[in-house]
Scaffold this motif. Structure first.
Motif, mmCIF file in Angstrom:
data_model
loop_
_atom_site.group_PDB
_atom_site.id
_atom_site.type_symbol
_atom_site.label_atom_id
_atom_site.label_comp_id
_atom_site.label_asym_id
_atom_site.label_seq_id
_atom_site.Cartn_x
_atom_site.Cartn_y
_atom_site.Cartn_z
ATOM 1 N N SER A 1 -6.939 -1.647 -5.997
ATOM 2 C CA SER A 1 -7.428 -1.142 -4.713
ATOM 3 C C SER A 1 -7.096 0.343 -4.629
ATOM 4 C CB SER A 1 -6.771 -1.906 -3.556
ATOM 5 O OG SER A 1 -7.283 -1.474 -2.314
ATOM 6 N N LEU A 2 -8.138 1.189 -4.580
ATOM 7 C CA LEU A 2 -7.959 2.641 -4.600
ATOM 8 C C LEU A 2 -8.853 3.277 -3.538
ATOM 9 C CD1 LEU A 2 -6.796 5.194 -5.963
ATOM 10 C CD2 LEU A 2 -8.711 5.091 -7.570
ATOM 11 N N THR B 1 0.255 -6.622 -6.165
ATOM 12 C CA THR B 1 -0.875 -5.717 -5.985
ATOM 13 C C THR B 1 -0.370 -4.422 -5.352
ATOM 14 O OG1 THR B 1 -2.482 -7.496 -5.700
ATOM 15 C CG2 THR B 1 -3.071 -5.348 -4.789
ATOM 16 N N ALA C 1 -1.763 -0.950 -3.894
ATOM 17 C CA ALA C 1 -2.915 -0.159 -3.457
ATOM 18 C C ALA C 1 -2.447 1.267 -3.218
ATOM 19 C CB ALA C 1 -3.513 -0.746 -2.188
ATOM 20 N N THR C 2 -3.327 2.239 -3.439
ATOM 21 C CA THR C 2 -2.933 3.625 -3.213
ATOM 22 C C THR C 2 -4.108 4.467 -2.729
ATOM 23 O OG1 THR C 2 -1.631 5.446 -4.151
ATOM 24 C CG2 THR C 2 -3.381 4.544 -5.532
ATOM 25 N N ASP C 3 -3.803 5.682 -2.255
ATOM 26 C CA ASP C 3 -4.807 6.632 -1.765
ATOM 27 C C ASP C 3 -4.743 7.898 -2.613
ATOM 28 O OD1 ASP C 3 -4.744 4.739 0.208
ATOM 29 O OD2 ASP C 3 -4.314 6.105 1.858
ATOM 30 N N PHE D 1 -5.225 0.799 -10.657
ATOM 31 C CA PHE D 1 -5.018 0.193 -9.339
ATOM 32 C C PHE D 1 -6.220 -0.684 -8.958
ATOM 33 C CE2 PHE D 1 -2.902 4.364 -9.323
ATOM 34 C CZ PHE D 1 -1.596 3.967 -9.072
ATOM 35 N N HIS E 1 -14.186 -6.284 -6.620
ATOM 36 C CA HIS E 1 -13.309 -6.337 -5.455
ATOM 37 C C HIS E 1 -12.970 -7.754 -5.012
ATOM 38 C CE1 HIS E 1 -13.863 -2.011 -4.959
ATOM 39 N NE2 HIS E 1 -15.162 -2.201 -5.041
ATOM 40 N N GLU F 1 -5.216 -10.710 -3.063
ATOM 41 C CA GLU F 1 -6.496 -10.446 -3.710
ATOM 42 C C GLU F 1 -7.556 -11.300 -3.030
ATOM 43 O OE1 GLU F 1 -4.571 -9.565 -8.121
ATOM 44 O OE2 GLU F 1 -5.150 -11.588 -7.532
ATOM 45 N N HIS G 1 0.870 -1.182 0.000
ATOM 46 C CA HIS G 1 0.000 0.000 0.000
ATOM 47 C C HIS G 1 0.905 1.230 0.000
ATOM 48 C CE1 HIS G 1 -3.242 2.507 2.348
ATOM 49 N NE2 HIS G 1 -3.011 2.958 1.130
#
Length: 371
Positions: A175-176, A144, A146-148, A173, A272, A247, A106
């Motif tokens: 996961s965002l 994987t 993930a980022t914000d 991405f 997801h 995942e 992440h």
């Protein structure tokens, strides 16, 4: 955390960086596996900054941890900001390729505009973030990331926001985490000229629509994967497992699968998650660890300690408890409440009845005096 982001309030509450010694973290991991844990998470405000205050670093800790992870158990790394992972890219790639470490990281980018990042005081530029992502994607196949992202930070222009949209379109991405900027009282960002609320809301909506326009797992339908089953789904209809890339894979709710590593076939993909069925000829692997703690059992107590009240053996506290005391059964009994000791129930009952009799006598004695 070593950063001083202008929008963040957490640093005010948590203070400066404080790293636990490697040996304490390794001992805690060993204890967890001895108690039946099959997945551990290494978390902090910024995992990548670990050890800077005690003369060590994150890769050194991770290599020590993987030595004690049993086969069938996994380690997941927590969030790290780009500046601190840049220094250890080669070693981190090797660790993330380890069979008992999830190929997952992440890394918050927050914005794809260097001017916005400067106003945020994020201490990196977009090129730094891309360097980290590109390197890890090359060296850790399938990883994987993930980022914000924060939408509508003070001073963010339409051009700045479009750069962020392009970044998401480029990396897609899986996961965002999308956040609409909120000015937290007492932070420097709260005093900056604000983006109109309607604009912030629209940008958040536009980015969300882009994120939901692609399905990151469609190409994995039909694959055979190895997954670790760790929990129950929110709707209670499935068990939740994770493949080597962390995942989410939903599997049938079979109690025999919980805590096990098993091979499955992916038959459906959502935004997801994926859905899978265990392979009929697959070997269900149980980590070389003991029975998990039952509900209500306390972490950190040795089996010898748990049996002490029943069989009269000595007990010794775990090193991690920092109570180097050895106590015999007689001392244990002395620490018990009276009704927990043999015959204690009769003593308490007798004393209670005697006190009740005295109270009744005083009560009726007082009534007669008043009359």
């Amino acid at each position: 955390c070593l950063n001083a982001c202008t929008y963040c309030k957490t640093k005010h509450a948590r203070g400066d960086l404080a790293s636990y010694p490697i040996e304490e973290l390794v001992d805690r991991a060993k204890q967890s596996f001895q108690e039946g844990v099959c997945e551990i998470w290494l978390t902090s405000e910024d995992t990548g900054a670990y050890g800077r205050d005690i003369g060590t670093d994150l890769p050194t800790l991770l290599w020590k941890l993987v030595e004690v992870i049993p086969e069938g158990a996994m380690l997941r790394l927590g969030m790290t900001n780009p500046p601190y992972i840049l220094e250890h890219l080669e070693e981190m790639a090797k660790i993330l390729n380890h069979p008992r470490v999830y190929a997952f990281l992440h890394i918050p980018v927050q914005s794809a505009s260097d001017s916005v990042l400067m106003d945020m005081k994020r201490e990196y530029c977009v090129a730094d973030f891309k360097q980290v992502v590109d390197f890890l994607k090359e060296k850790v196949p399938g990883i994987t990331i993930a980022t914000d992202i924060i939408c509508g930070f003070p001073g963010e222009t339409d051009e700045d926001f479009q750069e962020t949209m392009k970044l998401v379109e480029l990396y897609r991405f899986p996961s965002l985490f999308i956040n609409q900027f909120y000015p937290r009282p007492g932070t420097p960002a709260a005093k900056m000229p604000q983006v109109p609320a309607a604009v912030k809301k629209q940008r958040t909506k536009d980015l969300s629509q882009l994120f939901h326009s692609y399905n990151p797992y469609d190409h994995k339908v039909g694959e055979r994967q190895r997954v670790l089953v760790t929990e129950e789904s929110f709707d209670s209809n499935y068990y939740v497992a994770h493949n080597p890339f962390y995942e989410q894979v939903l599997v049938p709710k079979d109690p025999l699968l919980m805590g096990k590593m098993v091979e499955v076939n992916i038959y459906e993909a959502g935004k997801h998650f994926m859905k899978a069925q265990p392979v009929s000829d697959a070997r269900v692997h149980t980590a070389s660890i003991t029975r998990p703690l039952a509900k209500g059992e306390v972490s950190g107590l040795t089996e010898e300690f748990r049996r002490a009240p029943q069989n009269g053996t000595n007990w010794k506290a775990q090193p991690s408890a920092k109570i180097p005391v050895q106590t015999r059964l007689s001392s244990w009994m002395a620490l018990q409440l009276p009704w927990q000791q043999e015959g204690g129930g009769l003593k308490i009952l007798s004393v209670s009845l005697a006190l009740l009799a005295v109270l009744v006598m005083f009560y009726y004695g007082g009534m007669k005096t008043k009359l």
